[in-house]
Design a protein around this motif. Structure first.
Motif, PDB file in Angstrom:
ATOM      1  N   LEU A  34       5.272  -0.262  17.037  1.00 37.66           N
ATOM      2  CA  LEU A  34       5.900   0.595  16.019  1.00 37.66           C
ATOM      3  C   LEU A  34       4.817   1.311  15.212  1.00 37.66           C
ATOM      4  CD1 LEU A  34       8.603   1.453  14.724  1.00 37.66           C
ATOM      5  CD2 LEU A  34       8.399  -0.497  13.185  1.00 37.66           C
ATOM      6  N   ALA A  35       3.747   0.595  14.895  1.00 37.81           N
ATOM      7  CA  ALA A  35       2.617   1.199  14.167  1.00 37.81           C
ATOM      8  C   ALA A  35       2.004   2.344  14.971  1.00 37.81           C
ATOM      9  CB  ALA A  35       1.563   0.139  13.868  1.00 37.81           C
TER      10      ALA A  35
ATOM     11  N   ILE B  84       6.411  -0.797   6.955  1.00 36.05           N
ATOM     12  CA  ILE B  84       5.779   0.229   7.793  1.00 36.05           C
ATOM     13  C   ILE B  84       4.320   0.397   7.397  1.00 36.05           C
ATOM     14  CG2 ILE B  84       5.644   2.745   8.081  1.00 36.05           C
ATOM     15  CD1 ILE B  84       8.638   2.859   8.263  1.00 36.05           C
ATOM     16  N   GLU B  85       4.091   0.466   6.110  1.00 38.07           N
ATOM     17  CA  GLU B  85       2.729   0.692   5.600  1.00 38.07           C
ATOM     18  C   GLU B  85       1.787  -0.427   6.079  1.00 38.07           C
ATOM     19  OE1 GLU B  85       5.498   0.903   3.863  1.00 38.07           O
ATOM     20  OE2 GLU B  85       5.546   2.823   2.819  1.00 38.07           O
TER      21      GLU B  85
ATOM     22  N   ILE C 200      10.216  -5.573   7.813  1.00 36.39           N
ATOM     23  CA  ILE C 200       8.756  -5.460   7.798  1.00 36.39           C
ATOM     24  C   ILE C 200       8.351  -4.191   7.054  1.00 36.39           C
ATOM     25  CG2 ILE C 200       8.393  -6.750   9.931  1.00 36.39           C
ATOM     26  CD1 ILE C 200       8.185  -4.133  11.440  1.00 36.39           C
TER      27      ILE C 200
ATOM     28  N   LYS D  18       5.639  -4.950  16.039  1.00 39.23           N
ATOM     29  CA  LYS D  18       4.950  -4.351  14.892  1.00 39.23           C
ATOM     30  C   LYS D  18       3.794  -3.445  15.328  1.00 39.23           C
ATOM     31  CE  LYS D  18       4.196  -7.121  11.210  1.00 39.23           C
ATOM     32  NZ  LYS D  18       3.985  -8.407  10.459  1.00 39.23           N
TER      33      LYS D  18
ATOM     34  N   GLU E 205       7.918  13.511   4.688  1.00 42.27           N
ATOM     35  CA  GLU E 205       9.009  13.206   3.767  1.00 42.27           C
ATOM     36  C   GLU E 205      10.034  14.349   3.737  1.00 42.27           C
ATOM     37  OE1 GLU E 205       5.792  12.865   3.173  1.00 42.27           O
ATOM     38  OE2 GLU E 205       5.420  10.861   2.402  1.00 42.27           O
TER      39      GLU E 205
ATOM     40  N   MET F  83      14.203   0.731  12.069  1.00 43.66           N
ATOM     41  CA  MET F  83      13.666  -0.445  12.756  1.00 43.66           C
ATOM     42  C   MET F  83      12.925  -1.347  11.776  1.00 43.66           C
ATOM     43  SD  MET F  83      12.853  -1.956  15.853  1.00 43.66           S
ATOM     44  CE  MET F  83      12.328  -1.028  17.318  1.00 43.66           C
ATOM     45  N   ALA F  84      12.046  -0.765  10.973  1.00 46.28           N
ATOM     46  CA  ALA F  84      11.279  -1.548  10.001  1.00 46.28           C
ATOM     47  C   ALA F  84      12.226  -2.238   9.018  1.00 46.28           C
ATOM     48  CB  ALA F  84      10.296  -0.649   9.255  1.00 46.28           C
TER      49      ALA F  84
ATOM     50  N   CYS G  37       2.205  -2.528   8.632  1.00 50.83           N
ATOM     51  CA  CYS G  37       2.065  -2.448  10.103  1.00 50.83           C
ATOM     52  C   CYS G  37       0.973  -1.469  10.492  1.00 50.83           C
ATOM     53  CB  CYS G  37       3.359  -1.927  10.744  1.00 50.83           C
ATOM     54  SG  CYS G  37       4.654  -3.125  10.893  1.00 50.83           S
ATOM     55  N   ILE G  38       1.040  -0.282   9.912  1.00 47.64           N
ATOM     56  CA  ILE G  38       0.083   0.765  10.285  1.00 47.64           C
ATOM     57  C   ILE G  38      -1.327   0.352   9.883  1.00 47.64           C
ATOM     58  CG2 ILE G  38      -0.583   3.187  10.004  1.00 47.64           C
ATOM     59  CD1 ILE G  38       2.343   3.852   9.477  1.00 47.64           C
ATOM     60  N   MET G  39      -1.481  -0.200   8.681  1.00 48.64           N
ATOM     61  CA  MET G  39      -2.823  -0.580   8.232  1.00 48.64           C
ATOM     62  C   MET G  39      -3.398  -1.715   9.088  1.00 48.64           C
ATOM     63  SD  MET G  39      -3.629   1.682   6.274  1.00 48.64           S
ATOM     64  CE  MET G  39      -5.282   1.000   6.215  1.00 48.64           C
ATOM     65  N   GLU G  40      -2.547  -2.685   9.441  1.00 47.75           N
ATOM     66  CA  GLU G  40      -3.020  -3.789  10.287  1.00 47.75           C
ATOM     67  C   GLU G  40      -3.448  -3.290  11.671  1.00 47.75           C
ATOM     68  OE1 GLU G  40       0.010  -6.914  10.307  1.00 47.75           O
ATOM     69  OE2 GLU G  40       0.018  -6.852   8.102  1.00 47.75           O
ATOM     70  N   LYS G  41      -2.644  -2.380  12.225  1.00 45.63           N
ATOM     71  CA  LYS G  41      -2.990  -1.836  13.543  1.00 45.63           C
ATOM     72  C   LYS G  41      -4.245  -0.988  13.461  1.00 45.63           C
ATOM     73  CE  LYS G  41      -2.666  -1.617  17.838  1.00 45.63           C
ATOM     74  NZ  LYS G  41      -2.073  -0.594  18.678  1.00 45.63           N
ATOM     75  N   THR G  42      -4.411  -0.259  12.373  1.00 45.71           N
ATOM     76  CA  THR G  42      -5.608   0.566  12.209  1.00 45.71           C
ATOM     77  C   THR G  42      -6.857  -0.312  12.172  1.00 45.71           C
ATOM     78  OG1 THR G  42      -4.337   2.245  11.020  1.00 45.71           O
ATOM     79  CG2 THR G  42      -6.725   2.322  10.754  1.00 45.71           C
TER      80      THR G  42
ATOM     81  N   PHE H 131       7.859   8.525  -0.340  1.00 46.41           N
ATOM     82  CA  PHE H 131       8.304   7.925   0.922  1.00 46.41           C
ATOM     83  C   PHE H 131       9.280   6.762   0.681  1.00 46.41           C
ATOM     84  CE2 PHE H 131       7.371   5.459   4.957  1.00 46.41           C
ATOM     85  CZ  PHE H 131       7.982   6.367   5.794  1.00 46.41           C
TER      86      PHE H 131
ATOM     87  N   MET I 280       0.846  -1.202   0.000  1.00 43.47           N
ATOM     88  CA  MET I 280       0.000   0.000   0.000  1.00 43.47           C
ATOM     89  C   MET I 280       0.882   1.253   0.000  1.00 43.47           C
ATOM     90  SD  MET I 280      -3.207   0.693   2.552  1.00 43.47           S
ATOM     91  CE  MET I 280      -4.473   1.891   2.169  1.00 43.47           C
TER      92      MET I 280
ATOM     93  N   VAL J 239      -1.947   5.320   3.205  1.00 47.09           N
ATOM     94  CA  VAL J 239      -1.891   5.007   4.637  1.00 47.09           C
ATOM     95  C   VAL J 239      -2.192   6.262   5.460  1.00 47.09           C
ATOM     96  CG1 VAL J 239      -0.370   4.308   6.542  1.00 47.09           C
ATOM     97  CG2 VAL J 239      -0.263   3.096   4.349  1.00 47.09           C
TER      98      VAL J 239
ATOM     99  N   MET K 124       4.284   5.411  14.739  1.00 49.16           N
ATOM    100  CA  MET K 124       4.185   6.006  13.402  1.00 49.16           C
ATOM    101  C   MET K 124       2.831   6.692  13.190  1.00 49.16           C
ATOM    102  SD  MET K 124       6.965   5.172  11.575  1.00 49.16           S
ATOM    103  CE  MET K 124       6.211   5.442   9.978  1.00 49.16           C
TER     104      MET K 124
ATOM    105  N   MET L 134      10.982   9.457  13.246  1.00 50.54           N
ATOM    106  CA  MET L 134      10.601   8.729  12.024  1.00 50.54           C
ATOM    107  C   MET L 134      11.802   8.006  11.409  1.00 50.54           C
ATOM    108  SD  MET L 134       7.319   9.438  11.277  1.00 50.54           S
ATOM    109  CE  MET L 134       7.438   8.975   9.548  1.00 50.54           C
TER     110      MET L 134
ATOM    111  N   PHE M 285      -9.551   7.880  10.085  1.00 53.19           N
ATOM    112  CA  PHE M 285      -9.899   7.151  11.317  1.00 53.19           C
ATOM    113  C   PHE M 285     -10.156   8.131  12.464  1.00 53.19           C
ATOM    114  CE2 PHE M 285      -8.973   4.927  15.242  1.00 53.19           C
ATOM    115  CZ  PHE M 285      -9.465   3.644  15.051  1.00 53.19           C
TER     116      PHE M 285
ATOM    117  N   PHE N 233       2.211   4.913   0.922  1.00 51.14           N
ATOM    118  CA  PHE N 233       2.239   5.645   2.184  1.00 51.14           C
ATOM    119  C   PHE N 233       1.224   6.794   2.207  1.00 51.14           C
ATOM    120  CE2 PHE N 233       4.519   8.490   5.330  1.00 51.14           C
ATOM    121  CZ  PHE N 233       4.298   7.692   6.421  1.00 51.14           C
TER     122      PHE N 233
ATOM    123  N   ILE O  36      12.137  14.581   7.025  1.00 54.79           N
ATOM    124  CA  ILE O  36      13.191  13.569   7.130  1.00 54.79           C
ATOM    125  C   ILE O  36      14.353  13.909   6.201  1.00 54.79           C
ATOM    126  CG2 ILE O  36      13.750  11.106   6.898  1.00 54.79           C
ATOM    127  CD1 ILE O  36      10.840  10.456   7.495  1.00 54.79           C
TER     128      ILE O  36
ATOM    129  N   CYS P  60      12.343   4.907  13.224  1.00 56.33           N
ATOM    130  CA  CYS P  60      11.254   3.963  12.911  1.00 56.33           C
ATOM    131  C   CYS P  60      11.532   3.276  11.569  1.00 56.33           C
ATOM    132  CB  CYS P  60       9.912   4.687  12.847  1.00 56.33           C
ATOM    133  SG  CYS P  60       9.282   5.220  14.446  1.00 56.33           S
ATOM    134  N   ILE P  61      12.007   4.042  10.610  1.00 52.68           N
ATOM    135  CA  ILE P  61      12.344   3.467   9.295  1.00 52.68           C
ATOM    136  C   ILE P  61      13.479   2.450   9.446  1.00 52.68           C
ATOM    137  CG2 ILE P  61      13.321   4.013   7.017  1.00 52.68           C
ATOM    138  CD1 ILE P  61      11.831   6.716   7.162  1.00 52.68           C
TER     139      ILE P  61
END
Lengths: 108, 108, 108, 108
Positions: A58-59, B76-77, B74, A55, A77, B68-69, B79-84, B3, A1, A6, A62, B62, A13, A3, A80, B65-66
């Motif tokens: 970290l999510a 990042i995108e 893994i 995970k 972007e 780490m991912a 992770c965030i979507m799954e957590k959302t 990104f 997906m 995302v 972020m 950030m 949300f 960013f 950074i 975080c990048i």
């Protein structure tokens, strides 16, 4: 997906729940450190970790970073990349190669 | 800037300096919370802030975080979507609309 | 030196500078985490540390804890003893001996 | 209760559970920031707070600070007094009275 998608989802949300009212930059800064500490908790007693827990935490970090950037109307972007440029000056390759020293302690 | 390109630049920065050796997941988790606290320091005594300082500290969070991912291989995108998705279940709109309560405190 | 005298000195230091106005419980909570992260920075890249840096950062954390207790008019000593009692219930010796598991994960 | 007795109780609690093995200075530094962030969570969305929650989290921070001092065989009291002396030099009353500025930003 992508960013950008995302980011849109995450902001939507918040809007859907009318949580924008709680998201002052100050509260988001608190939230980022709170989630970052939960991420650290995955490593509290050593270097082993549960990848799924990592995970999720970290999510969360972020997620709040995206909220902060949206709130301040800044580009993650660009932030950074600008900081990376600054870091490149503070940490020239020849001086910092293989060293974990802070730039204030790097020998000239 | 895209990104994905930002991620590449940030990872290259680390490789160029041979810093990968310091970037264990545990050390990166420590680094994220350290930078998050520096971001919070922008708001230590109130809600006023220096936007340039905030941008720099947010970039540092950030950035790690990048890293780490990347280290954990893994997305990042994702992770965030799954957590959302998980958050959407924990915080259904009708229950959490306009409330800053934790999901454990939301009334059923 | 006695801890009660330490507390008095630390509070007097704040009064002398008229800093009490900045010391809302919320700001003190932020300050404690900011200082705690500086303490963690002593261990950012590994377990080696500079004992003098650690002492200074630990002092900063404790200092703000004292300010917080003073502000809320609570006894640090009582807080710790009450929490220790609670912890003793959450972590009975026979169940938690030699284990770093969280009480929510201890087997019954 | 006297702080010296509090310290003894807290250290005994750890010994009784054979938790000393987990308490490296590095792990304790992580633990202090993790608990400090839980204290901050009491103020995540504003300045209102639940005094009982604050007391518990403050106790957790202090508890780990005591463990750290014990582990490093240093005196909490001396650390704080030494740092207060340093702070008095960095923040002379005439320059810092009523100001929340960092010492690096105080005008000479």
């Amino acid at each position: 997906m992508d960013f950008n998608d995302v980011k849109k989802e995450v902001i939507q949300f918040t809007k859907d729940r009318n949580w924008d009212q709680f998201h002052s930059p100050e509260n988001l800064a608190k939230s980022i450190v709170i989630e970052a500490a939960e991420l650290l908790e995955c490593f509290q007693w050593g270097s082993d970790y549960d990848i799924n827990a990592v995970k999720e935490e970290l999510a969360d970090v972020m997620n709040y970073c995206i909220q902060m950037a949206d709130k301040l109307d800044i580009s993650i972007e660009d932030c950074i990349m600008e900081k990376t440029k600054k870091n490149a000056e503070k940490y020239p390759i020849e001086k910092s190669y293989g060293s974990s020293k802070k730039y204030t302690e790097l020998q000239s």
